[in-house]
Structures are given as structure tokens and as C-alpha cells.
Design an enzyme around this catalytic site. Structure first.
Site, mmCIF file in Angstrom:
data_model
loop_
_atom_site.group_PDB
_atom_site.id
_atom_site.type_symbol
_atom_site.label_atom_id
_atom_site.label_comp_id
_atom_site.label_asym_id
_atom_site.label_seq_id
_atom_site.Cartn_x
_atom_site.Cartn_y
_atom_site.Cartn_z
ATOM 1 N N GLY A 16 -1.286 -6.048 -5.620
ATOM 2 C CA GLY A 16 -1.988 -5.075 -6.461
ATOM 3 C C GLY A 16 -1.670 -5.367 -7.917
ATOM 4 N N PHE A 17 -1.779 -4.345 -8.753
ATOM 5 C CA PHE A 17 -1.583 -4.574 -10.189
ATOM 6 C C PHE A 17 -0.167 -5.057 -10.487
ATOM 7 C CE2 PHE A 17 -5.284 -1.782 -10.283
ATOM 8 C CZ PHE A 17 -6.076 -2.489 -11.168
ATOM 9 N N GLY A 18 0.849 -4.398 -9.901
ATOM 10 C CA GLY A 18 2.231 -4.765 -10.195
ATOM 11 C C GLY A 18 2.559 -6.169 -9.697
ATOM 12 N N VAL A 82 4.007 -7.026 5.663
ATOM 13 C CA VAL A 82 5.471 -7.081 5.641
ATOM 14 C C VAL A 82 5.973 -5.914 6.473
ATOM 15 C CG1 VAL A 82 7.524 -6.817 4.204
ATOM 16 C CG2 VAL A 82 5.664 -8.307 3.469
ATOM 17 N N GLU A 173 -14.143 11.800 -11.716
ATOM 18 C CA GLU A 173 -15.083 10.676 -11.855
ATOM 19 C C GLU A 173 -16.014 10.591 -10.648
ATOM 20 O OE1 GLU A 173 -12.547 7.271 -12.773
ATOM 21 O OE2 GLU A 173 -12.897 7.634 -14.905
ATOM 22 N N ASP A 303 3.442 2.021 -8.386
ATOM 23 C CA ASP A 303 3.393 3.358 -7.769
ATOM 24 C C ASP A 303 4.621 3.643 -6.916
ATOM 25 O OD1 ASP A 303 0.952 3.686 -8.901
ATOM 26 O OD2 ASP A 303 -0.188 3.852 -7.024
#
Ligand code: FAD
Length: 432
Positions: A16-18, A82, A173, A303
Site C-alpha cells: 500500500g502507500f507505506g 503473510v 464523498e 494505518d
């Protein structure tokens, strides 16, 4: 054991982003990087609600991890779940084998938090993964198909009632995008239906929308949604969700075939290790340097992470995960070269939320913007941040088409995936 001359190995769980930004930061170093994810693509979650609202194609918000890593020759990708991390032995169990690491970065993201509301996990649609977005889009379009042939007026109304629970950024949104979908493109598709029966409701337990935003912007967002036909109800905590309705504490209920849950997320460290110390929100407690206290070779970011001692928990948003990924990469480089690691500092560039066409709200460091200017800023930021030139191009084409012709080109009911943890989804799929 690693041979003395071999470069250190870094295992990153989660693309993901991290995780992705950590891999990018490390790709410039003499280390072997193994990035593991259960999906072979990275998902740009900020635009997921547009997939669910038939605004853009699912493949426009994802990018294959292997193509992202092409320019990082020392980084490899493993498609695997994992199952377990052994902090003592320094191994990760994935794809049926134990993978040894010198440094580990855990960036497994979050899962939907239902706050113990009975029936929510079973009957509400989550909006957390690409599969969720496609499932929800299929379901919404199916509701209109079924409503078009439904003779019973109560059942028809329930099919055309859409309840979004959670007045944070995603709920706001999505409610706006859904209101626009039903009021223009679907109205023209289903001319026999009476669109005065269509209802989009946004329910929020707190007394205002978009907590964390200045009051003025929150009020503006609410007024804007109301003007778009969304029935916004704050101070409306939901007590129970069942297959065909949403229930409140005073005994009242709303009949609906579609309840969308955007009310919260939580960390889920237990899926990788029971040895990790977690907070009440399921997030792993880390030092200011993002390391685990007893295991300085392990970083937890995005997160999944929360500061163990001093400091406020950072919001669960993409810029935090991205900056933490880069910071973890830099700290690993320092550890390898024998330099001291440094605490993570978040550079907050503000928060922006779109409210359908021509309107958004933006707040950063005392600057408040709303309306058209904020909307143009929102468009620009999301296009720039989206990964992949092709994705940017196609998203822009879809947005322009929608803007000019009030037309959503992707109103397709595809043979959709069913969220595995959502048995009701299977039942819905069978019924359809
Ligand atoms: C619908 C939605 C809208 C959002 N909108 C915004 C927005 O507008 N702006 C904003 O800043 N933020 C937004 N966010 C929040 C933002 O997307 C997250 O904060 C960010 O993705 C967190 O990054 P991460 O790396 O921690 O986790 P993620 O990006 O969620 O990545 C986690 C990765 O780990 C993988 N994974 C997890 N467990 C395992 C395992 N056991 N084995 C293998 N792989 C595993 C997952 O497949 C996933 O790819 C939104 C989130 C959602 C759900």
C-alpha cells in the site's frame, strides 16, 4: 544465516502507500528488498468511492506492483499472504516458507471497524478494497434493474433507498457521487421509474460531518450535500443493521436494500503476529522512530502504527503512510551505516474532500478553501498522486466525459467478486 558479504535483506509486508514508498526509499541503497502483498497491485484508495459510484473503471485506480518496481532492480515482489511473523527468529511466513530478514517493515493497513453494531459486518457493504468497490457498484446497478420490474411499491422504495453510514471523508464523498449518479445518468436510463422515490441518506453518529475540519467547512459540506438531494442526518447513531433495514435507538428504522459502511477502520496486527503490543484501535504501538521498542530492526508504519508514548495518534491517511514509509527507509539506511535513527515528524499538507461536481473543501494550517477553487485543487492533487501515466490519462478522460455530458460510462454490472468476509454478499449475489 546471511553470508558475511551479502547485503542486508529488508522484508516489507504490504504494497500500500507505506510499503511501496518504503521500498522506493530503500531501492537506492545496497540492500535486498522483498515486498510481499496478498494482491499483485497497489490500490489508490482515495478514488475507490468513484469506482463504487460508476465514475471510473476499477483498473484506473490500481497499478501492478511489479511494474512499479521495474526501476528498482534490487527490489523483488512476492505475491503471498503473510501468515505469521516470528520476531525472535526474524522470519516471516509466506508462500509456505520461512523468509529470513535483517530488517522488517510492517505496513499491512487497516480493516473495517464496525464498533460492535449488530448486523453491520454481515449486512452492510464495506468500502475498503477494490473488490468492495466493484461489488457495491454491481449491487447499486442491480437495485435499479430490480426496481424497474418490481410491482410492490414498498419493496421498490427499499431498492431505491441507499443508506451511507459514516460522515467522514469517504462517506461524504461517496454520498455526493452516488447522489449525482442517480439524479442524472440513472434517471435517464430508467425512465419508467419515479425518481422522487430515490433516497440517498448519510447517517453520522456525531453532531457534524467531517470531524477534524473547521466548523465552517463542515457546515458548507452538509449544505452542499443537502442541495444535491442527500438526506444528511447527524446525531443519528445506528443501533442495528439487518438484511433490509437500518435501525435506530428510538425504535425507528429505514427500509433499504443497500447499507454502506464507511464509519471507521482499525488496525489488525493479530493477522501477522500476536506478540505485537496494540492500542484499543488495534494499531501497533511504536517508538517515535517507528521502531518496535524491543525490536529496533522492525518498523511498523501507516494505518497499522500508533505512537506508544507521547504524541497524538496520527490520522489514518495516505500522506502519513507515505511519509512514514520514506522515514522508515531512511532510518534503516542509518542503522546499516551505524548512524543514530531519528524520530518521525509528519508534515501536514491539510485535508481535502470533494462534494460532487464543482465543489470541495480544503483546510491546511489555517487556510480554508471551499467551492470551485477547492474542487480544482482536489482534481489536480488526485491526478498528480495517482500512480501510472495511463491511469491519470484515463481518469481525466472519464472525469471530462462525466463533467461535459453528465454521463457515467462505466455503468456495467460485471460478473463481480464477492467479498469473502461478507457472507451476505454471497446471498445478495445469488438473489441477483
Ligand atoms: C475508501 C477509502 C478512501 C480513502 N480516502 C483517502 C483520501 O482521500 N486521502 C487520504 O489521505 N487517505 C485516504 N484513505 C486512507 C488511506 O488510503 C490509508 O491511510 C492508506 O492506504 C494507509 O496506507 P498503508 O500502507 O498503511 O495501508 P494500505 O494502503 O491499506 O496497504 C496495506 C497493504 O497491505 C496488504 N496486506 C495486509 N495484510 C497483509 C498480509 N497479511 N499479507 C500480505 N499483504 C497484506 C494489503 O493487501 C494492502 O495492499 C482512504 C481509505 C479508504 C479505505
Amino acid at each position: 544465516m546471511r553470508p558475511a558479504a551479502a547485503p542486508p535483506s529488508v522484508v516489507i509486508v504490504g504494497a500500500g502507500f507505506g510499503g511501496l514508498w518504503a521500498a522506493r526509499a530503500l531501492s537506492r541503497l545496497p540492500v535486498r528488498v522483498l515486498l510481499i502483498d496478498r494482491r499483485n497491485y497497489h490500490t489508490f484508495l482515495p478514488l475507490l468511492y468513484q469506482v463504487a459510484a460508476a465514475e471510473i473503471e476499477p483498473e484506473e485506480i490500481v497499478c501492478p506492483v511489479r511494474s512499479i518496481l521495474r526501476r528498482s532492480p534490487r527490489a523483488e515482489f512476492l505475491l503471498a499472504e503473510v501468515g505469521h511473523v516470528d520476531l525472535g527468529l526474524r522470519t516471516v511466513n509466506a508462500a509456505g516458507r520461512e523468509i529470513a530478514y535483517d530488517y522488517l517493515v510492517l505496513s499491512c493497513g487497516s480493516i473495517t471497524e464496525y464498533f460492535g453494531v449488530p448486523g453491520a459486518a454481515e449486512h452492510a457493504f464495506p468500502l475498503k478494497t477494490l473488490e468492495d468497490g466493484i461489488t457495491l457498484r454491481n449491487h447499486i446497478l442491480h437495485c435499479f434493474e430490480r426496481a424497474a420490474r418490481e410491482a410492490d411499491s414498498e419493496r421498490r422504495k427499499a431498492l431505491m433507498t441507499f443508506v451511507v453510514i459514516g460522515g467522514g471523508a469517504t462517506g461524504v464523498e461517496f454520498a455526493g457521487a452516488l447522489a449525482e449518479l442517480v439524479r442524472r445518468p440513472l434517471r435517464e436510463d430508467y425512465r419508467a421509474l419515479d425518481f422522487r422515490e430515490v433516497r440517498v441518506l448519510l447517517l453520522e453518529a456525531a453532531d457534524s460531518l467531517l470531524r477534524g475540519m473547521p466548523e465552517r467547512l463542515s457546515a458548507y459540506a452538509r449544505a452542499r450535500l443537502v442541495s444535491m438531494g442527500v438526506d444528511v442526518r447527524c446525531s443519528s447513531p445506528v443501533h442495528k443493521v439487518d438484511r433490509c433495514s437500518v435501525h435506530f435507538g428510538d425504535g425507528s428504522s429505514i427500509a433499504t436494500e443497500t447499507t454502506v459502511w464507511t464509519a471507521g477502520v482499525r488496525g489488525d496486527a493479530s493477522s501477522v503476529s500476536s506478540a505485537l503490543r496494540t492500542s484499543s484501535g488495534g494499531r501497533v504501538q511504536v517508538l517515535p522512530t517507528l521502531q518496535l521498542e524491543q525490536h529496533p530492526e522492525v518498523y511498523v508504519i501507516g494505518d497499522l502504527a500508533v505512537p506508544a508514548k507521547e504524541g497524538r495518534p496520527l490520522p489514518m491517511v495516505a500522506p502519513v503512510a507515505i511519509q512514514q514509509g520514506e522515514a522508515a527507509g531512511r532510518n534503516i539506511a542509518r542503522q546499516i551505516s551505524g548512524a543514530p535513527v531519528v524520530p518521525f515528524k509528519f508534515r501536514d499538507h491539510g485535508m481535502m474532500v470533494t462534494l460532487g461536481r464543482n465543489a470541495a473543501v480544503f483546510s491546511a494550517g489555517g487556510v480554508e478553501l471551499r467551492g470551485f477553487i477547492a474542487w480544482v485543487g482536489w482534481l489536480a492533487v488526485h491526478i498528480v498522486k495517482l500512480i501510472g501515466f495511463r491511469n491519470r490519462l484515463f481518469v481525466m478522460v472519464n472525469w471530462a466525459w462525466d463533467y461535459l455530458f453528465f454521463e457515467r460510462t462505466v455503468r456495467l454490472i460485471l460478473p463481480g467478486p464477492v467479498t469473502p468476509a461478507h457472507p451476505e454478499g454471497e446471498e445478495r449475489a445469488r438473489r441477483q
